[in-house]
Structures are given as C-alpha cells and as structure tokens.
Design an enzyme around this catalytic site. Structure first.
Site, PDB file in Angstrom:
ATOM      1  N   THR A  12      93.822  31.485  66.261  1.00  0.00           N
ATOM      2  CA  THR A  12      94.288  32.850  66.031  1.00  0.00           C
ATOM      3  C   THR A  12      93.745  33.860  67.038  1.00  0.00           C
ATOM      4  O   THR A  12      93.991  35.052  66.896  1.00  0.00           O
ATOM      5  CB  THR A  12      93.900  33.294  64.610  1.00  0.00           C
ATOM      6  N   ILE A  14      91.106  36.335  68.891  1.00  0.00           N
ATOM      7  CA  ILE A  14      90.047  37.188  68.342  1.00  0.00           C
ATOM      8  C   ILE A  14      90.706  38.227  67.439  1.00  0.00           C
ATOM      9  O   ILE A  14      91.031  39.330  67.850  1.00  0.00           O
ATOM     10  CB  ILE A  14      89.192  37.826  69.449  1.00  0.00           C
ATOM     11  N   HIS A  15      90.943  37.820  66.184  1.00  0.00           N
ATOM     12  CA  HIS A  15      91.507  38.712  65.166  1.00  0.00           C
ATOM     13  C   HIS A  15      90.348  39.248  64.330  1.00  0.00           C
ATOM     14  O   HIS A  15      89.200  39.207  64.757  1.00  0.00           O
ATOM     15  CB  HIS A  15      92.557  37.975  64.322  1.00  0.00           C
ATOM     16  N   ALA A  16      90.600  39.712  63.132  1.00  0.00           N
ATOM     17  CA  ALA A  16      89.595  40.425  62.332  1.00  0.00           C
ATOM     18  C   ALA A  16      88.283  39.663  62.106  1.00  0.00           C
ATOM     19  O   ALA A  16      87.210  40.179  62.395  1.00  0.00           O
ATOM     20  CB  ALA A  16      90.188  40.843  60.987  1.00  0.00           C
ATOM     21  N   ALA A  19      86.478  38.783  65.447  1.00  0.00           N
ATOM     22  CA  ALA A  19      86.070  40.041  66.085  1.00  0.00           C
ATOM     23  C   ALA A  19      84.843  40.626  65.396  1.00  0.00           C
ATOM     24  O   ALA A  19      83.936  41.128  66.054  1.00  0.00           O
ATOM     25  CB  ALA A  19      87.219  41.046  66.067  1.00  0.00           C
TER      26      ALA A  19
END
Length: 88
Positions: A12, A14-16, A19
């Site tokens: 995915t 660097i999503h939530a 991150a």
C-alpha cells in the site's frame, strides 16, 4: 547532510499506518529529516507532509538528514522501509 535512496516495496505504499510509524521514528531523532519523491520534498516529522507525497508501491524515495544523528536516522528509516513497515 547524509542521504540514501530506497524503493518502497510494501503493498500500500506509505499510507496512514506506515506514515504514522515513519513520523514517530523520525521524530525520535534530533536531526532535520526530509523525504524526497519526484523532486518534491517533505518534512519527515509531519504526518500531513508525508501523506501528501502520495508514495505508492515501487516508488523510489530519498531520505535525507542533517544534524548530530543524521546517519543513524537515515539508516533506521531506510531499514523500516526495506522491512515493508512490518507488513506480513
């Protein structure tokens, strides 16, 4: 100034969640740390800045640091990216 390039390999990008992990680790160092993708640069200690980069799977990023613990900071953040943020 110390920097290193790494390719984001987790599904995915660097999503939530990744991150948040990234910012938490970056904030544990005293150096100024930035991330660069496609000529765009962001502060690694800001969640909003990291998310706004739109870093997806297979993106090449450059992590740079300037300060007392710059080499350790970059090395640890690169290790986190290479380990796919603990993705199973």
């Amino acid at each position: 100034m110390y920097s290193k390039e790494v390719i984001v390999r987790n599904k995915t990008g660097i999503h939530a969640r990744p991150a948040t992990m990234f910012v938490k680790m970056a904030s544990s160092f005293t150096s100024d740390i930035s991330i660069e993708k496609d000529g765009k640069q962001a502060n690694c200690k800001s969640l909003i800045n990291i998310l706004s980069m739109g870093i997806t799977k297979d993106c090449k990023i450059k992590i740079s640091a300037d300060g007392f613990d710059e080499e350790k900071a970059v090395s640890e953040l690169v290790k986190m990216v290479e380990a796919k943020f603990g993705e199973a």
